[in-house]
Write a protein that holds these residues in place. Structure first.
Motif, PDB file in Angstrom:
ATOM      1  N   PRO A 277      49.290  40.765  43.984  1.00  0.00           N
ATOM      2  CA  PRO A 277      48.190  41.660  43.747  1.00  0.00           C
ATOM      3  C   PRO A 277      48.077  41.136  42.003  1.00  0.00           C
ATOM      4  O   PRO A 277      47.170  41.791  41.698  1.00  0.00           O
ATOM      5  N   GLU A 278      49.303  41.563  41.861  1.00  0.00           N
ATOM      6  CA  GLU A 278      48.806  41.616  40.309  1.00  0.00           C
ATOM      7  C   GLU A 278      48.798  40.718  38.963  1.00  0.00           C
ATOM      8  O   GLU A 278      47.739  40.614  38.366  1.00  0.00           O
ATOM      9  N   VAL A 279      48.831  39.783  40.098  1.00  0.00           N
ATOM     10  CA  VAL A 279      48.541  38.241  39.300  1.00  0.00           C
ATOM     11  C   VAL A 279      46.478  38.256  39.937  1.00  0.00           C
ATOM     12  O   VAL A 279      45.667  37.719  38.640  1.00  0.00           O
ATOM     13  N   LEU A 280      46.220  38.645  40.859  1.00  0.00           N
ATOM     14  CA  LEU A 280      44.964  38.773  40.638  1.00  0.00           C
ATOM     15  C   LEU A 280      44.133  39.820  40.092  1.00  0.00           C
ATOM     16  O   LEU A 280      42.614  39.577  39.491  1.00  0.00           O
ATOM     17  N   HIS A 281      45.081  40.895  39.423  1.00  0.00           N
ATOM     18  CA  HIS A 281      44.268  41.718  38.519  1.00  0.00           C
ATOM     19  C   HIS A 281      43.769  41.633  37.906  1.00  0.00           C
ATOM     20  O   HIS A 281      43.010  41.383  37.249  1.00  0.00           O
ATOM     21  N   ALA A 282      45.436  40.057  36.646  1.00  0.00           N
ATOM     22  CA  ALA A 282      45.318  39.891  35.964  1.00  0.00           C
ATOM     23  C   ALA A 282      43.866  38.631  36.325  1.00  0.00           C
ATOM     24  O   ALA A 282      43.333  38.033  34.461  1.00  0.00           O
ATOM     25  N   LEU A 303      35.333  35.512  39.197  1.00  0.00           N
ATOM     26  CA  LEU A 303      35.697  36.482  39.640  1.00  0.00           C
ATOM     27  C   LEU A 303      35.601  36.590  41.615  1.00  0.00           C
ATOM     28  O   LEU A 303      36.001  37.200  42.450  1.00  0.00           O
ATOM     29  N   GLU A 304      34.832  35.088  42.077  1.00  0.00           N
ATOM     30  CA  GLU A 304      34.676  35.476  43.529  1.00  0.00           C
ATOM     31  C   GLU A 304      35.664  34.635  43.447  1.00  0.00           C
ATOM     32  O   GLU A 304      36.256  34.612  45.522  1.00  0.00           O
ATOM     33  N   GLN A 305      36.632  33.329  43.202  1.00  0.00           N
ATOM     34  CA  GLN A 305      37.912  33.009  43.665  1.00  0.00           C
ATOM     35  C   GLN A 305      38.785  34.673  43.879  1.00  0.00           C
ATOM     36  O   GLN A 305      39.899  34.219  44.566  1.00  0.00           O
ATOM     37  N   ALA A 306      38.534  34.762  42.846  1.00  0.00           N
ATOM     38  CA  ALA A 306      39.530  35.986  42.537  1.00  0.00           C
ATOM     39  C   ALA A 306      39.723  37.079  44.170  1.00  0.00           C
ATOM     40  O   ALA A 306      40.352  37.701  44.510  1.00  0.00           O
ATOM     41  N   PRO A 316      39.482  43.306  53.384  1.00  0.00           N
ATOM     42  CA  PRO A 316      38.821  43.856  52.587  1.00  0.00           C
ATOM     43  C   PRO A 316      38.007  45.055  52.714  1.00  0.00           C
ATOM     44  O   PRO A 316      37.492  45.264  51.585  1.00  0.00           O
ATOM     45  N   ASP A 317      39.154  46.566  52.142  1.00  0.00           N
ATOM     46  CA  ASP A 317      38.552  47.362  52.435  1.00  0.00           C
ATOM     47  C   ASP A 317      39.790  48.218  50.711  1.00  0.00           C
ATOM     48  O   ASP A 317      39.558  49.218  50.898  1.00  0.00           O
ATOM     49  N   HIS A 318      40.663  47.281  50.705  1.00  0.00           N
ATOM     50  CA  HIS A 318      41.299  48.164  49.577  1.00  0.00           C
ATOM     51  C   HIS A 318      40.597  48.524  48.427  1.00  0.00           C
ATOM     52  O   HIS A 318      39.616  47.537  47.806  1.00  0.00           O
ATOM     53  N   ARG A 319      40.907  49.640  47.430  1.00  0.00           N
ATOM     54  CA  ARG A 319      39.764  50.485  45.939  1.00  0.00           C
ATOM     55  C   ARG A 319      40.003  49.100  45.284  1.00  0.00           C
ATOM     56  O   ARG A 319      38.945  49.086  44.255  1.00  0.00           O
ATOM     57  N   VAL A 320      40.812  48.010  45.529  1.00  0.00           N
ATOM     58  CA  VAL A 320      40.711  47.211  43.821  1.00  0.00           C
ATOM     59  C   VAL A 320      39.976  46.500  44.351  1.00  0.00           C
ATOM     60  O   VAL A 320      38.844  46.165  43.117  1.00  0.00           O
ATOM     61  N   LEU A 321      39.319  46.293  45.436  1.00  0.00           N
ATOM     62  CA  LEU A 321      38.446  44.871  45.413  1.00  0.00           C
ATOM     63  C   LEU A 321      36.908  45.245  45.428  1.00  0.00           C
ATOM     64  O   LEU A 321      35.705  45.178  45.066  1.00  0.00           O
ATOM     65  N   ALA A 322      36.956  46.815  45.238  1.00  0.00           N
ATOM     66  CA  ALA A 322      35.943  47.457  44.772  1.00  0.00           C
ATOM     67  C   ALA A 322      35.233  47.574  43.075  1.00  0.00           C
ATOM     68  O   ALA A 322      33.533  47.128  42.635  1.00  0.00           O
ATOM     69  N   ARG A 323      36.350  46.959  41.677  1.00  0.00           N
ATOM     70  CA  ARG A 323      35.609  46.754  40.891  1.00  0.00           C
ATOM     71  C   ARG A 323      36.272  45.046  41.232  1.00  0.00           C
ATOM     72  O   ARG A 323      34.518  44.929  40.148  1.00  0.00           O
ATOM     73  N   THR A 324      36.084  44.511  41.733  1.00  0.00           N
ATOM     74  CA  THR A 324      36.399  42.853  41.535  1.00  0.00           C
ATOM     75  C   THR A 324      34.465  42.940  42.636  1.00  0.00           C
ATOM     76  O   THR A 324      33.605  41.838  42.058  1.00  0.00           O
TER      77      THR A 324
END
Length: 379
Positions: A277-282, A303-306, A316-324
């Motif tokens: 998850p932290e790699v995907l955030h980066a 962004l689509e790949q991330a 699909p509902d985790h809060r970090v996905l909102a920003r992406t």
């Protein structure tokens, strides 16, 4: 989630919680000793940033304890398993072992271990999973157990600050973090690796306050401490590099941000794997640096790949996905793909409202983007 933990007022009963723990039955003593050796190796691997190796040692310890009914050793096993799974980004999987560690440590009266497992669970539930009510319900228990032990008080205060930053309570987060910083500085001095954690946490508070130049300096201090203490390949160092690159972005230094993100992302991926998850955030932050330079199509692909990997890893509902979703919508809009942009904009807002609430800063930002999108589309 609080079942099995002592009531808050019971946390003051230090004599009971520090009572001597009975040794294992003689028939199990050798296996308990072997398991504890393996768990010590797991901790060393985890502290060195070698998380896969740490998980393997923890699994070996689990096999060693099969058939052993000795609660203190099982609590130690569950605590280490929870810490390793959290480090690997397997956040949901880390919940149950940390809950079990807390329950068993409460039953055996081990104050320090109960404080550690409770604080780790508070971090996991609040910082990682944004279940703020559950996380903050653990606060008085952790604080009561840590009372009179300055470094443990610092750990609880630091954890509280990180949870409050995620929740959006920035003023209280800063107060908690400054207390944690002073406790660690007084006890350990400025060069201890734990001070790197404090600089890192303070930088997150400052970022939430849009004090990006100050945040950059704090991240650079954390990176210097960690690199000197842990070595340049430790995951904490590449995390600090990502954070410095992000501060470049916030200060409008987009070329520098892209270059720094490329280097940091390479190191982060090598240390943690492409799906952490932290790699995907980066990776999302790297994409934003591309967007700001007008590389909208490349940014959109990144962004689509991330986003696809975040859905796979976090759900699909985790809060970090909102920003992406929101950032992908901005990229789509810049390319004239207004229907696609609307879908991502709406989805990002839905996730933010559901996970953070309508009054959170990130939800307000999502509303702002949605209004800007609708205004731009109607021009």
């Amino acid at each position: 989630m609080l079942d099995g933990l002592p009531p808050v007022e019971g946390c003051a009963d230090i004599e009971r919680l520090q009572s001597e723990v009975k040794p294992p039955p003689p028939a199990d003593a050798d296996r308990v000793r072997q398991a504890r050796t393996l768990l010590a190796e797991a901790e060393a691997e985890r502290n060195g940033g070698r998380y896969d190796a740490a998980l393997e040692r923890a699994r070996e310890a689990e096999l060693t304890l099969v058939g052993v009914d000795y609660a203190p050793a099982r609590a130690e096993l569950y605590l280490e398993q929870g810490k390793v799974l959290d480090a690997l980004g397997q956040y949901e999987d880390a919940v149950q072992p940390l809950q079990e560690a807390a329950r068993l440590n409460a039953g055996t009266g081990r104050r320090a271990q109960l404080r550690d497992s409770t604080t780790r669970l508070m971090f996991l539930m609040g910082k990682r999973l944004t279940r703020f009510d559950q996380a903050l319900a653990l606060r008085p228990i952790a604080e009561g157990l840590a009372q009179g032990h300055p470094l443990e008080e610092a750990d609880v205060a630091n954890t509280l600050a990180l949870v409050l930053v995620e929740k959006g309570d920035i003023h209280d987060a800063e107060s908690a973090q400054r207390r944690a910083f002073k406790l660690r500085l007084d006890a350990l001095g400025p060069a201890h690796p734990s001070l790197g954690n404090s600089h890192h946490s303070m930088a997150l508070v400052l970022t939430a306050q849009s004090r990006h130049a100050e945040a950059q300096r704090e991240h650079e201090k954390a990176m210097a401490i960690w690199e000197a203490a842990l070595g340049p390949e430790h995951p904490n160092v590449s995390m600090a590099m990502v954070n410095v690159a992000t501060q470049y972005f916030h200060q409008g230094m987009y070329d520098e941000s892209e270059a720094a993100h490329r280097k940091a992302l390479s190191l982060r991926t090598a240390a943690l794997g492409a799906k952490h998850p932290e790699v995907l955030h980066a990776r999302v932050n790297f994409a934003l640096a591309l967007c700001r330079q007008g590389q909208w199509e490349v940014c959109g692909v990144e962004l689509e790949q991330a986003l696809a990997l975040q859905k796979e890893v976090l759900g699909p509902d985790h809060r970090v996905l909102a920003r992406t979703h929101i950032n992908l919508a901005v990229s789509k809009q810049a390319q004239g793909l207004f229907d696609d942009a609307a879908v991502h904009m709406q989805r990002g807002l839905e996730i933010s409202e559901a996970t953070l609430g309508p009054d959170h800063h990130d939800t307000a930002v999502s509303y702002t983007h949605l209004r800007a999108h609708e205004t731009g589309r109607n021009l």
